[in-house]
Design a protein around this motif. Structure first.
Motif, PDB file in Angstrom:
ATOM      1  N   UNK A  73      -9.384  25.042  -1.481  1.00 21.41           N
ATOM      2  CA  UNK A  73      -8.190  24.860  -0.633  1.00 21.41           C
ATOM      3  C   UNK A  73      -8.281  23.655   0.306  1.00 21.41           C
ATOM      4  N   UNK A  74      -9.483  23.162   0.551  1.00 18.47           N
ATOM      5  CA  UNK A  74      -9.644  22.008   1.440  1.00 18.47           C
ATOM      6  C   UNK A  74      -9.531  20.701   0.668  1.00 18.47           C
ATOM      7  N   UNK A  75      -9.368  20.809  -0.656  1.00 16.38           N
ATOM      8  CA  UNK A  75      -9.265  19.629  -1.501  1.00 16.38           C
ATOM      9  C   UNK A  75     -10.421  18.658  -1.261  1.00 16.38           C
ATOM     10  N   UNK A  88      -2.301  14.159   3.398  1.00 17.32           N
ATOM     11  CA  UNK A  88      -1.944  12.861   3.952  1.00 17.32           C
ATOM     12  C   UNK A  88      -3.024  12.412   4.934  1.00 17.32           C
ATOM     13  N   UNK A  89      -3.783  11.385   4.567  1.00 18.05           N
ATOM     14  CA  UNK A  89      -4.809  10.893   5.484  1.00 18.05           C
ATOM     15  C   UNK A  89      -4.163  10.171   6.673  1.00 18.05           C
ATOM     16  N   UNK A  90      -4.859  10.045   7.807  1.00 22.91           N
ATOM     17  CA  UNK A  90      -6.177  10.629   8.003  1.00 22.91           C
ATOM     18  C   UNK A  90      -6.100  12.086   8.429  1.00 22.91           C
ATOM     19  N   UNK A  91      -7.093  12.859   8.004  1.00 22.35           N
ATOM     20  CA  UNK A  91      -7.185  14.242   8.485  1.00 22.35           C
ATOM     21  C   UNK A  91      -8.660  14.561   8.694  1.00 22.35           C
ATOM     22  N   UNK A  92      -8.928  15.663   9.394  1.00 22.25           N
ATOM     23  CA  UNK A  92     -10.287  15.963   9.806  1.00 22.25           C
ATOM     24  C   UNK A  92     -10.760  17.272   9.173  1.00 22.25           C
ATOM     25  N   UNK A  93     -11.933  17.231   8.564  1.00 23.89           N
ATOM     26  CA  UNK A  93     -12.555  18.431   8.021  1.00 23.89           C
ATOM     27  C   UNK A  93     -13.855  18.653   8.786  1.00 23.89           C
ATOM     28  N   UNK A  94     -14.146  19.902   9.125  1.00 22.44           N
ATOM     29  CA  UNK A  94     -15.321  20.165   9.959  1.00 22.44           C
ATOM     30  C   UNK A  94     -16.091  21.376   9.461  1.00 22.44           C
ATOM     31  N   UNK A  95     -17.337  21.467   9.881  1.00 26.23           N
ATOM     32  CA  UNK A  95     -18.080  22.723   9.768  1.00 26.23           C
ATOM     33  C   UNK A  95     -18.338  23.163  11.201  1.00 26.23           C
ATOM     34  N   UNK A 117     -18.393  16.871  11.296  1.00 28.39           N
ATOM     35  CA  UNK A 117     -17.035  16.710  10.769  1.00 28.39           C
ATOM     36  C   UNK A 117     -16.936  15.383  10.042  1.00 28.39           C
ATOM     37  N   UNK A 118     -15.901  15.239   9.226  1.00 26.59           N
ATOM     38  CA  UNK A 118     -15.595  13.931   8.667  1.00 26.59           C
ATOM     39  C   UNK A 118     -14.111  13.662   8.803  1.00 26.59           C
ATOM     40  N   UNK A 119     -13.778  12.409   8.989  1.00 26.68           N
ATOM     41  CA  UNK A 119     -12.384  11.974   9.109  1.00 26.68           C
ATOM     42  C   UNK A 119     -12.010  11.271   7.826  1.00 26.68           C
ATOM     43  N   UNK A 120     -11.102  11.871   7.079  1.00 30.02           N
ATOM     44  CA  UNK A 120     -10.810  11.385   5.737  1.00 30.02           C
ATOM     45  C   UNK A 120      -9.685  10.347   5.758  1.00 30.02           C
ATOM     46  N   UNK A 121     -10.009   9.153   5.286  1.00 30.02           N
ATOM     47  CA  UNK A 121      -9.006   8.083   5.224  1.00 30.02           C
ATOM     48  C   UNK A 121      -8.556   7.818   3.795  1.00 30.02           C
ATOM     49  N   UNK A 122      -9.392   8.207   2.832  1.00 32.04           N
ATOM     50  CA  UNK A 122      -9.061   7.988   1.430  1.00 32.04           C
ATOM     51  C   UNK A 122      -9.069   9.347   0.745  1.00 32.04           C
ATOM     52  N   UNK A 123      -7.931   9.760   0.190  1.00 28.09           N
ATOM     53  CA  UNK A 123      -7.863  11.108  -0.368  1.00 28.09           C
ATOM     54  C   UNK A 123      -6.903  11.176  -1.538  1.00 28.09           C
ATOM     55  N   UNK A 124      -6.786  12.366  -2.127  1.00 26.99           N
ATOM     56  CA  UNK A 124      -5.857  12.582  -3.228  1.00 26.99           C
ATOM     57  C   UNK A 124      -4.480  12.907  -2.636  1.00 26.99           C
ATOM     58  N   UNK A 125      -3.428  12.896  -3.473  1.00 30.08           N
ATOM     59  CA  UNK A 125      -2.062  13.039  -2.960  1.00 30.08           C
ATOM     60  C   UNK A 125      -1.761  14.363  -2.249  1.00 30.08           C
ATOM     61  N   UNK A 126      -2.590  15.395  -2.444  1.00 31.85           N
ATOM     62  CA  UNK A 126      -2.296  16.698  -1.848  1.00 31.85           C
ATOM     63  C   UNK A 126      -2.333  16.677  -0.323  1.00 31.85           C
ATOM     64  N   UNK A 173     -18.858  27.827   9.107  1.00 26.50           N
ATOM     65  CA  UNK A 173     -17.616  27.896   8.339  1.00 26.50           C
ATOM     66  C   UNK A 173     -17.028  26.497   8.177  1.00 26.50           C
ATOM     67  N   UNK A 174     -16.718  26.093   6.926  1.00 24.20           N
ATOM     68  CA  UNK A 174     -16.040  24.811   6.730  1.00 24.20           C
ATOM     69  C   UNK A 174     -14.531  24.999   6.821  1.00 24.20           C
ATOM     70  N   UNK A 175     -13.835  24.028   7.381  1.00 23.98           N
ATOM     71  CA  UNK A 175     -12.383  24.164   7.443  1.00 23.98           C
ATOM     72  C   UNK A 175     -11.707  22.890   7.903  1.00 23.98           C
ATOM     73  N   UNK A 176     -10.385  22.899   7.756  1.00 24.85           N
ATOM     74  CA  UNK A 176      -9.571  21.772   8.197  1.00 24.85           C
ATOM     75  C   UNK A 176      -9.355  21.910   9.701  1.00 24.85           C
ATOM     76  N   UNK A 177      -9.424  20.785  10.405  1.00 24.64           N
ATOM     77  CA  UNK A 177      -9.173  20.830  11.843  1.00 24.64           C
ATOM     78  C   UNK A 177      -7.768  20.334  12.126  1.00 24.64           C
TER      79      UNK A 177
END
Ligand code: ZN
Lengths: 115, 395
Positions: B145-147, A65-72, A54-63, A80-84
């Motif tokens: 969709x995950x941007x 709001x960081x921080x958020x977590x993306x995982x496989x 997984x990665x914890x995103x601290x820097x992102x585009x406006x779509x 499967x990749x997806x938002x946690x």
């Protein structure tokens, strides 16, 4: 095979494909196997899986709001990749859930709580 | 086994190399940068544009320079007008693909002397930030969709590698420290940091955990060039030609999430192809110096393993033991790499080829590795963690 994927999401299911020739699994579902070129068949992705990375995103585009977590996560034979929805660690048990996101049906991962 | 034996007609040598400064916001236009590097490579070879039969251009996405048809645009800067000129592009792997494509031209017997130029200008055109260019490279169904951004997909790969091999952030930071210090010997370097420590890396801004600011190479403008020649021409041009002994390139699936992220299969396959051609069966013993692609610090380790320069999960150990230092037994990125010199994408890959050329000629100055070197390797990687390009050179 994205139309099949979207149709499955409408009924609360998540699908991938498996090669009839070599058995390799693919998500998103594909018509042709990336390994051997074989024909593929659709398959339901099991509900429960394990976080591979997984990665914890601290820097992102406006779509977002960081921080958020993306995982496989690995569900059965499918990666499967997806938002946690919450913080995760590698090895955590998660389930995928279908939800409405910005007017589209999509899936996210939720940590399985053990009480 | 996908790679096959390669039949080729002519031995091909590198006879000159050139490099501009790597900087953020250089004032030269992309065409001017391409020419500065090309001119330096020609001068080194003692040639002029008149001597050149064909020109090969390499550059990553058009959006960086803000010019569609960037190949044609850059060919004009590099001296490709009224000559057979072509542009090649495999994302970040482009820089090493440029001399591979130039090799075809000479090995086939089609051209005798080829100018190969790579350029990238990342500071001006992409708004609001360079990373925005990468919003348009994803699978439209699952990834869009995950941007996604590039940093978070590499964070996933880094995390998986750390988990599978039990690697600590401290071990990975050692690569960044080594390369940013090595860069102080390089006249083109953007990020020479002579006093940087592991602690500095670990305390730098968290971008996408586990990736922090000093784990990443900077965005840069710059250009690089090499001149390739047939054996007959090379012997006429110089007493010290550097031979291209092996080339390899492969592509893996765009669906990177379906792969084993802990090991770079795309590099292994490309290396296997190059090694077979070069007659290398024990790379750890037969390669004296290497420039694996290091846009992130963990990638140097990852790629060393894919190249067979270390066993799986062994690269962090070799790094900790100092084996990969400039005075070590297997110097890795003695140039300073992308982490130290900078990362104008295609130019950065070709910079690595130039570095191996200079190292093998003993012309790397302050950066010259301590041990005698006869065989070297440069490697790049690109697209969605899927393209691998490898070149083996020797004297
Ligand atoms: Zn198959």
């Amino acid at each position: 095979m994205s139309s099949e994927l979207f149709a499955a999401l409408k009924t609360g299911r998540l699908i991938g494909s498996r090669c009839k020739n070599c058995g390799r699994t693919h998500f998103p579902p594909a018509r042709r196997c990336a390994r051997c070129g074989g024909e593929m068949q659709l398959e339901e992705i099991p509900k429960r899986g394990v976080v591979l990375t997984f990665s914890e995103v601290y820097v992102s585009s406006p779509a977002f709001t960081p921080p958020y977590v993306v995982a496989i996560a690995q569900f059965g034979d499918f990666k499967v990749p997806g938002m946690a929805a919450d913080k995760v660690e590698i090895g955590d048990e998660v389930e995928w859930e279908v939800a409405d996101r910005h007017g589209n049906l999509w899936y996210f991962f939720r940590t399985v709580k053990h009480y | 086994m996908t790679s096959r034996n390669i039949n080729f007609k002519h031995r091909v040598a590198v006879v000159g190399a050139g490099l501009t400064l790597f900087r953020s916001k250089l004032l030269e236009t992309p065409q001017e940068l391409a020419w500065l590097a090309a001119k330096q490579a020609l001068d080194e070879a003692g040639l002029t544009l008149k001597d050149i039969d064909c020109v090969v251009i390499g550059s990553a996405p058009d959006a960086f320079d803000g010019v569609h048809m960037k190949g044609e645009y850059l060919a004009e800067g590099a001296g490709g007008i009224h000559k057979p000129a072509v542009r090649v592009f495999v994302g970040g792997a482009t820089g090493v693909f440029v001399p591979i494509a130039a090799w075809w031209h000479v090995a086939s017997g089609l051209c005798k002397k080829v100018l190969a130029v790579a350029e990238e200008k990342m500071s001006h055109a992409a708004r609001p930030h360079t990373q925005y260019v990468f919003r348009y490279i994803w699978d439209p169904i699952v990834e869009k969709p995950l941007n996604p951004n590039l940093i978070w997909i590499f964070a996933m790969e880094m995390h998986r590698y750390m988990y599978k091999c039990g690697v600590k952030k401290e071990d990975i930071a050692l690569v960044s420290v080594k390369n940013k210090r090595n860069a102080c010997g390089h006249p083109s370097a953007q990020l020479c940091m002579p006093d940087i420590t592991v602690d500095d890396v670990l305390k730098s801004e968290v971008l996408v955990w586990p990736v922090q600011l000093y784990d990443i190479s900077p965005t840069s403008d710059g250009a690089a060039a090499v001149v390739l020649a047939s054996e007959e021409e090379a012997r006429r041009i110089t007493d010290t030609p550097v031979w291209i002994k092996g080339i390899g390139w492969t592509l893996d699936t765009t669906h990177w999430t379906n792969r084993d992220l802990a090991y770079p299969e795309y590099v292994r396959r490309a290396a296997e192809m190059a090694y077979r051609m070069a007659g290398i069966d024990n790379p750890r013993k037969q390669i004296d110096v290497a420039e694996p692609y290091d846009p992130f610090d963990y990638k140097e380790l990852h790629h060393m393993e894919g190249l067979g320069l270390a066993k799986k999960c062994e690269a962090p150990v070799l790094t900790r033991e100092g084996v990969t230092q400039r005075d070590g037994d297997l110097p890795i990125n003695p140039s300073g790499g992308l982490l130290g010199i900078g990362n104008p994408i295609a130019a950065a890959g070709l910079m690595k080829v130039a570095e191996i050329f200079w190292q093998l000629r003993g012309e790397a100055g302050a950066r010259q590795v301590k041990k005698p070197v006869y065989t070297g390797l440069a490697q790049a990687w690109g697209d969605l963690m899927q393209a691998g390009t490898v070149i083996v050179m020797g004297v």
